[in-house]
Scaffold this motif. Structure first.
Motif, short mmCIF file in Angstrom:
data_model
loop_
_atom_site.label_atom_id
_atom_site.label_comp_id
_atom_site.label_asym_id
_atom_site.label_seq_id
_atom_site.Cartn_x
_atom_site.Cartn_y
_atom_site.Cartn_z
N TYR A 60 38.11 45.91 33.73
CA TYR A 60 36.66 45.64 33.79
C TYR A 60 35.91 46.95 34.08
CZ TYR A 60 37.41 40.51 34.47
OH TYR A 60 37.74 39.19 34.35
N ASP A 61 36.43 47.69 35.08
CA ASP A 61 35.75 48.93 35.50
C ASP A 61 35.73 49.98 34.39
OD1 ASP A 61 35.23 47.79 37.91
OD2 ASP A 61 36.90 48.76 38.98
N LYS A 62 36.79 50.00 33.57
CA LYS A 62 36.83 50.97 32.48
C LYS A 62 35.69 50.73 31.49
CE LYS A 62 41.74 51.79 32.18
NZ LYS A 62 42.90 51.32 31.41
N ILE A 63 35.40 49.47 31.24
CA ILE A 63 34.30 49.13 30.32
C ILE A 63 32.96 49.31 31.04
CG2 ILE A 63 33.19 47.24 29.03
CD1 ILE A 63 35.61 48.21 27.54
N GLY A 64 32.83 48.72 32.20
CA GLY A 64 31.61 48.89 33.00
C GLY A 64 30.46 48.05 32.51
N GLU A 65 29.51 47.79 33.41
CA GLU A 65 28.44 46.84 33.10
C GLU A 65 27.39 47.39 32.13
OE1 GLU A 65 26.51 45.77 36.76
OE2 GLU A 65 25.81 47.81 37.09
N ASN A 66 27.51 48.67 31.76
CA ASN A 66 26.55 49.20 30.80
C ASN A 66 26.98 49.03 29.36
OD1 ASN A 66 24.57 50.00 32.66
ND2 ASN A 66 25.81 51.78 33.20
N ARG A 67 28.15 48.43 29.17
CA ARG A 67 28.57 48.14 27.79
C ARG A 67 28.55 46.65 27.54
NH1 ARG A 67 33.77 51.69 26.61
NH2 ARG A 67 34.00 50.18 24.93
N ILE A 68 28.17 46.30 26.35
CA ILE A 68 27.95 44.89 26.02
C ILE A 68 29.23 44.05 26.13
CG2 ILE A 68 28.23 45.08 23.49
CD1 ILE A 68 25.27 43.30 25.01
N GLU A 69 30.40 44.66 25.91
CA GLU A 69 31.67 43.92 25.98
C GLU A 69 31.88 43.30 27.36
OE1 GLU A 69 31.17 46.96 24.87
OE2 GLU A 69 32.79 47.66 23.57
N TRP A 70 31.40 43.99 28.38
CA TRP A 70 31.53 43.53 29.78
C TRP A 70 31.13 42.05 29.92
CZ3 TRP A 70 32.38 45.63 34.81
CH2 TRP A 70 31.74 44.97 35.87
N TYR A 71 30.12 41.64 29.16
CA TYR A 71 29.52 40.31 29.31
C TYR A 71 30.15 39.25 28.42
CZ TYR A 71 26.11 43.22 31.59
OH TYR A 71 25.53 44.13 32.43
N LYS A 72 31.05 39.70 27.50
CA LYS A 72 31.57 38.77 26.49
C LYS A 72 32.94 38.25 26.86
CE LYS A 72 28.87 40.53 22.70
NZ LYS A 72 28.82 41.21 21.41
N ILE A 73 32.98 37.02 27.27
CA ILE A 73 34.24 36.48 27.78
C ILE A 73 35.31 36.40 26.69
CG2 ILE A 73 33.52 34.06 27.53
CD1 ILE A 73 35.10 33.90 30.40
N ASP A 74 34.90 36.09 25.47
CA ASP A 74 35.91 36.01 24.39
C ASP A 74 36.58 37.37 24.14
OD1 ASP A 74 35.40 33.35 24.17
OD2 ASP A 74 34.06 33.52 22.45
N TYR A 75 35.82 38.43 24.34
CA TYR A 75 36.38 39.78 24.22
C TYR A 75 37.54 39.95 25.22
CZ TYR A 75 36.79 44.79 25.23
OH TYR A 75 37.27 46.05 25.48
N TRP A 76 37.32 39.52 26.45
CA TRP A 76 38.33 39.71 27.50
C TRP A 76 39.53 38.80 27.30
CZ3 TRP A 76 38.02 44.00 30.09
CH2 TRP A 76 36.76 44.62 30.24
N LEU A 77 39.28 37.58 26.86
CA LEU A 77 40.40 36.66 26.62
C LEU A 77 41.31 37.24 25.53
CD1 LEU A 77 38.63 33.15 26.74
CD2 LEU A 77 39.87 34.33 28.56
N ARG A 78 40.69 37.82 24.51
CA ARG A 78 41.44 38.43 23.42
C ARG A 78 42.17 39.69 23.89
NH1 ARG A 78 37.31 37.70 19.97
NH2 ARG A 78 36.57 39.82 20.37
N LYS A 79 41.42 40.51 24.60
CA LYS A 79 41.97 41.80 25.07
C LYS A 79 43.22 41.59 25.93
CE LYS A 79 40.63 45.80 27.90
NZ LYS A 79 40.69 46.94 26.97
N PHE A 80 43.17 40.59 26.81
CA PHE A 80 44.31 40.34 27.70
C PHE A 80 45.35 39.42 27.05
CE2 PHE A 80 41.02 41.06 31.24
CZ PHE A 80 41.41 42.37 31.44
N GLY A 81 45.10 39.00 25.83
CA GLY A 81 46.03 38.14 25.10
C GLY A 81 46.29 36.81 25.79
N LEU A 82 45.22 36.21 26.32
CA LEU A 82 45.38 34.98 27.09
C LEU A 82 45.37 33.74 26.20
CD1 LEU A 82 43.06 35.82 30.12
CD2 LEU A 82 45.50 36.28 29.83
N GLY A 83 46.21 32.78 26.53
CA GLY A 83 46.29 31.54 25.76
C GLY A 83 45.15 30.58 26.09
#
Ligand SMILES: [Mg+2]
Length: 228
Positions: A60-83
């Motif tokens: 999360y910290d690497k992306i940081g709150e100034n990037r739009i990805e921070w707010y997109k939950i589907d981005y994180w679910l995909r990034k972490f490869g979560l089922g």
């Protein structure tokens, strides 16, 4: 109603609200980001919760709150490869949604008074929709800075855009929220009548200093200004 109040009342068409910390507590969002996602990651990778939490948090910290990805939950679910899906994750923490006590009665009173109510949030639309589900009927529009405008913070440009879409002048809009810059300073820059909500402040402060009439401790105070 005093004449001054009548004049002020008449000039206002729209009343806008922030969501997190204003209509609902931060608990649900915190649970999703800081509990649900690390938990799912721990399960996926066979890690302890603490190990998963450290990793997720550092990502999360690497992306940081100034990037739009921070707010997109589907981005994180995909990034972490979560089922787990977003819907499953949200449902898991549905019981954590806490709409502040006075909210519903205040929204009802303002609606009855003839104001059009809208939401202007920084959170992604899916978070807003899910959290305010039970009070959604009071709002004519929901604006998300991140989902609708691709902006990471509620800038004066965001508020100007909201006014354009609603076809009103900033002076005809009231906005209330709990962030000093994004809910108070920025909307005021373009002439919106913003109120800063400080829920920790005690309501019964008798003597008010300059500018303090725009600081409120709960939403009932809006009724004192615009209804009673
Ligand atoms: Mg807020």
């Amino acid at each position: 109603m005093s004449q001054k109040k009548q004049l002020r009342r008449k000039a206002i068409k729209i009343i806008s609200f922030d969501v997190d910390g204003t209509l609902v507590s931060q608990a649900f969002a915190d649970c999703v980001w800081l509990q649900g996602i690390p938990e799912a990651y721990a399960e996926e990778e066979g890690l302890s919760f603490e190990q998963a939490f450290e990793f997720v948090k550092s990502e999360y910290d690497k992306i940081g709150e100034n990037r739009i990805e921070w707010y997109k939950i589907d981005y994180w679910l995909r990034k972490f490869g979560l089922g787990i899906t977003r819907e499953e994750l949200f449902r898991k923490y549905e019981c954590e949604i806490k709409i502040y006590e006075e909210v519903e009665s205040v929204l009802k009173a303002l609606t009855e008074e003839g104001f059009e109510l809208v939401v202007s949030s920084n959170a992604a639309t899916e978070f807003v929709d899910f959290q305010i589900h039970s009070i959604k009927k009071f709002f004519s529009r929901i604006f998300s800075a991140t989902s609708d405008c691709g902006e990471v913070k509620k800038s004066n440009g965001f508020y100007a855009r909201v006014c354009r879409i609603l076809d009103v002048q900033p002076q005809e809009v009231v906005h209330t929220g709990d962030h000093w810059v994004f809910d108070f300073v920025n909307p005021r820059k373009i002439g919106i009548n913003a109120y800063y909500l400080d829920r920790k402040r005690s309501r019964s402060r008798e003597v008010k200093g300059e500018g303090e009439e725009f600081v409120i401790s709960d939403l009932n105070e809006l009724l004192d200004v615009f209804c009673r």
